[in-house]
Each structure stands twice: as C-alpha cells, then as structure tokens.
Enzyme design. Structure first.
Site, PDB file in Angstrom:
ATOM      1  N   ASP A   1      -5.453  -0.111   5.829  1.00 48.26           N
ATOM      2  CA  ASP A   1      -6.247  -0.498   6.995  1.00 48.26           C
ATOM      3  C   ASP A   1      -7.361   0.507   7.268  1.00 48.26           C
ATOM      4  O   ASP A   1      -8.520   0.143   7.455  1.00 48.26           O
ATOM      5  CB  ASP A   1      -5.349  -0.608   8.238  1.00 48.26           C
ATOM      6  CG  ASP A   1      -4.258  -1.636   8.059  1.00 48.26           C
ATOM      7  OD1 ASP A   1      -4.310  -2.390   7.067  1.00 48.26           O
ATOM      8  OD2 ASP A   1      -3.343  -1.685   8.903  1.00 48.26           O
TER       9      ASP A   1
ATOM     10  N   LEU B   1      -4.781  -7.997  12.482  1.00 48.86           N
ATOM     11  CA  LEU B   1      -6.168  -7.712  12.068  1.00 48.86           C
ATOM     12  C   LEU B   1      -6.482  -6.225  12.168  1.00 48.86           C
ATOM     13  O   LEU B   1      -7.627  -5.812  12.053  1.00 48.86           O
ATOM     14  CB  LEU B   1      -7.155  -8.500  12.947  1.00 48.86           C
ATOM     15  CG  LEU B   1      -7.037 -10.011  12.868  1.00 48.86           C
ATOM     16  CD1 LEU B   1      -8.038 -10.680  13.804  1.00 48.86           C
ATOM     17  CD2 LEU B   1      -7.280 -10.496  11.440  1.00 48.86           C
TER      18      LEU B   1
ATOM     19  N   ASP C   1       0.847  -1.216   0.000  1.00 51.75           N
ATOM     20  CA  ASP C   1       0.000   0.000   0.000  1.00 51.75           C
ATOM     21  C   ASP C   1       0.875   1.257   0.000  1.00 51.75           C
ATOM     22  O   ASP C   1       0.638   2.197  -0.761  1.00 51.75           O
ATOM     23  CB  ASP C   1      -1.041   0.007   1.141  1.00 51.75           C
ATOM     24  CG  ASP C   1      -0.492  -0.203   2.535  1.00 51.75           C
ATOM     25  OD1 ASP C   1       0.714  -0.510   2.692  1.00 51.75           O
ATOM     26  OD2 ASP C   1      -1.283  -0.042   3.501  1.00 51.75           O
TER      27      ASP C   1
HETATM   28  C1  GLA Z   1       0.017  -2.850   8.367  1.00 51.76           C
HETATM   29  C2  GLA Z   1      -0.131  -1.430   7.852  1.00 51.76           C
HETATM   30  C3  GLA Z   1      -0.728  -1.392   6.444  1.00 51.76           C
HETATM   31  C4  GLA Z   1      -0.012  -2.357   5.506  1.00 51.76           C
HETATM   32  C5  GLA Z   1       0.177  -3.726   6.150  1.00 51.76           C
HETATM   33  C6  GLA Z   1       1.034  -4.629   5.324  1.00 51.76           C
HETATM   34  O1  GLA Z   1      -1.233  -3.429   8.578  1.00 51.76           O
HETATM   35  O2  GLA Z   1      -0.933  -0.664   8.707  1.00 51.76           O
HETATM   36  O3  GLA Z   1      -0.732  -0.085   5.945  1.00 51.76           O
HETATM   37  O4  GLA Z   1       1.194  -1.813   5.072  1.00 51.76           O
HETATM   38  O5  GLA Z   1       0.759  -3.636   7.443  1.00 51.76           O
HETATM   39  O6  GLA Z   1       0.434  -4.906   4.104  1.00 51.76           O
END
Ligand code: GLA
Length: 389
Positions: free
Chosen positions: A175, A128, A40
């Site tokens: 997220d 999560l 992301d």
């Molecule tokens: C965490 C971060 C996200 C993403 C994931 C890995 O959850 O908050 O922004 O980078 O790790 O994909």
C-alpha cells in the site's frame, strides 16, 4: 516512544479550513490491487495502482513544538507535543503520531510544530488503503514543509513502520509503495521481496474495472490480518527447519509444500497453499493483461477469490454473495474481494457496455439479500502522492 502517556500529552483543538492559510498542500491517493492479495508480506508479487480517490492534507508551520491536527471528516482535532509522542487510544490519531515519531527518529529535530487539516474523499474501511494514503501524505507533506530530505523509499518504509507499531497492523509494503510510486494509467508489478518493479500500461478496453463497496467493514480486519501473517510465518518456520534455502513462503515449491502436509496444521497448510498459488496467479495475470488475454485474466480473478474465501479465509458473506452474483452476469470476466478483506470492495472486470446494467442488477440483489446499499466507486488510475504548494 517516550514515557509520558499520549493522553497526558494530548489536547483537543479545532481548526477551520475556511480561514486556514496553508504553505503546503498534499494530495495522497488510495490504491486498488488487481491481484496478488495477502502475499506482499510473504515475499510475493502484487499488481496494484494508485487511484483518483484521494486525501487532501493542508499544512502550515506554527513555530512551536506542537502539532495540531484537524480531521474535517471526523469533525475532530487534537494537539500533541513532538517531545512526548506515544500511542493514542483514538485509532486515526496513530497514523499521524507514528509518522511524526519515525521522522523524528531519522532526523531528530527536523520537524518543528505544524498545523494541518485532513480532508478525505477516500472511503475508509473499504480496502482502498486510506491508512497508507494518510501516512504517506503526512510524511510527504512534512518532508516538504520542513525541507527534511527524506527519500521516497524512506517515506514508504517509515509509513509502514507507523502502521506496524502505532496502529498495530502488521501490514506488508504494497500500500505504501503504491501510494508513493503510483503512475497515471499504469499498474505496478511489484516484487515485494526486493521492491523491484515494472510499470505495466493499464490498457483493458473494452473492459473497465468496477469497484463495488459492500459497505460492511467487519471488526476482525486488524486482528485476523495479524493472525494470517502469523500462520504464514509459522508454516515457513517449520519448512525452514529442513529447507533453510527458502527465505519466503512464496519461494517454497508446491511439491515441497505437499511433503509437509503431515507436519503443518491443516490451517497452516491451507494458508501456505493459497500464498504459493496466488503468487503464480499474479505473474500469470500480469502476462495475460499485457497480451490482451482478458478472459484468462478474468479467470484468475475468480480463482483468487476462491482461494481467499476457502483457503485464506479473509472473505465474508457479503463479498462472497457479490462474487457469486457477478459470476452469473454476462460481460463480467472476473471479480474478487480486494485488500485485507472482511468487508470493503470487490474489484470487477466488466465490459463497458454492461457496466450500468450490471451495477444496477447487483445493487438490487445485494439490497434484497442484506438490506444494505452497495456503492459503485468509479476510479481511474492516477499518480502517486503529490505536493501542490
Ligand atoms: C492490506 C495491507 C497490505 C496487503 C493487503 C492484502 O491492504 O496493508 O499490505 O497485505 O492488505 O493484500
């Protein structure tokens, strides 16, 4: 951020849910991510969904300039003045302090004092995203409680800013976006470059998504997360000296990356290779799912884990053991670590007929290997954050 230190501002308080008359109740979900990990913040595509494991937050106004927050899970509470917000030494407090700070920056004076109680059914440190659930839940609740008028996009971005600057994790946008925009029974194919997205109906019968919580959460998570991001930014900066046309690492074609093998450090090269491949895998995986090609989808999950383990190096012994074991099991089409890494859950695509026997077998093997209980987590794909008055 104001000059008063947070420890001067902070006071300990207690609130009790049993006699708490709330004005607003917010239910804020965690998220899963099927594929597209650590891309992301590199401008790539991700395939997450909100889930039915949630945090409940109860709010009421208190007509002061103080915010009183109680965590039922931690059995702990604190109080702070809106006029002197700073970073706390207590990690979870920063999620709330950060959100209040950024709302107060956008709409000064809009937040008046409030009391709130946080009650979570979302395991922490398990990948999560309990952090985004808390940030977006607080922002959504305050938005309603004080009729502030923040848009969903503002809530997503200010929650991400709170995570960056108060909590200190330089996360991407996946997220917060998922927690706010999740839709029941749908996966979100999100382009993190421009936040364009498409909902994909999550119809994977006769397979099921099974989450297995390793119940380990290595402390490396936040510092190593930021290191990975820095490695990617450093690799991109070197490539951009000759190719300013590539704005994000995922945009760099494989052949161009290959031509930089000498100029990048081996670590940077590995990180960049992973990122470029994982973005392609995510697009292929979304297409495979939509066409019902589940085996193809499952293979992409194995490949994703392989990249996370060897090239991106955000896995750990426990997660690798779980994925290796999953590979030996009939009816398991694919599995990989999920989220930031260094512990937390694996996500597994499993035929519904073998779910009980698989979870039983892997739990026993894991216990034998590490002496730790594995926790299967049943999830269904649910709506994003909701206000229930
Ligand atoms: C965490 C971060 C996200 C993403 C994931 C890995 O959850 O908050 O922004 O980078 O790790 O994909």
């Amino acid at each position: 951020m104001k000059n008063t230190t947070q420890s001067e501002n902070r006071q300990t308080i207690a609130l009790n849910l049993e006699n708490f008359v709330h004005e607003v109740l917010v239910v804020s979900p965690g998220r899963i991510n099927l594929i597209g990990e650590h891309i992301d913040y590199n401008g790539g595509h991700v395939l997450p969904a909100a889930i039915n494991k949630q945090i409940k937050i109860y709010f009421r106004r208190n007509n002061t300039r103080r915010c009183n927050v109680w965590s039922k899970n931690f059995d702990n509470g604190y109080s702070f003045s809106i006029d002197a917000i700073g970073i706390s030494d207590v990690e979870w407090e920063n999620y709330i302090l950060g959100v209040v700070h950024y709302i107060d920056q956008i709409y000064p004076g809009a937040i008046q004092g409030f009391d709130c109680i946080v009650e979570s059914a979302l395991p922490m440190g398990s990948g999560l995203s309990s952090s985004a659930a808390l940030e977006c839940g607080i922002a959504t609740g305050l938005n309603t409680l004080f009729s502030i008028g923040l848009t969903k996009d503002q809530i997503i971005h200010l929650s991400r800013d709170a995570e960056h600057n108060y909590v200190g994790t330089k996360c991407g946008i996946m997220d917060q976006f998922t927690v706010v925009r999740g839709q029941k029974d749908h996966l979100i194919l999100l382009d993190c470059q421009n936040l364009d997205y498409r909902m994909i109906h999550a119809d994977i019968a006769p397979y099921q998504l099974v989450l297995l919580n390793s119940n380990v959460s290595h402390n490396l998570a936040s510092s190593e997360y930021n290191n990975r991001r820095a490695d990617c930014e450093a690799a991109l900066a070197i490539i951009q000296e000759k190719h300013p046309e590539y704005k994000y690492l995922v945009d760099v074609p494989k052949e161009v990356l290959m031509s930089f093998e000498e100029e990048l450090t081996p670590t940077m090269f590995d990180r960049a290779s992973y990122v470029i491949q994982e973005n392609k895998r995510t697009l292929m995986a979304a297409e495979a799912l939509e066409k019902g090609k589940f085996e193809e989808f499952g293979n992409l999950l194995w490949e994703s884990h392989h990249g996370l383990r060897y090239n991106y190096q955000v896995s750990c012994e426990e997660l690798d053991f779980m994925v290796d074991f999953a590979k030996t099991q009939k009816g398991v089409l694919g599995a990989r670590m999920m989220g930031g890494g260094f512990g937390g859950c694996t996500i597994n695509m499993v035929h519904k007929d073998v779910v009980p026997s698989y979870t039983d077998a892997i739990s026993k093997a894991y216990k034998k290997q590490f002496g730790i209980d594995l926790s299967p987590i049943e999830v269904s794909i649910s709506d994003g954050v909701e206000v229930k008055k």
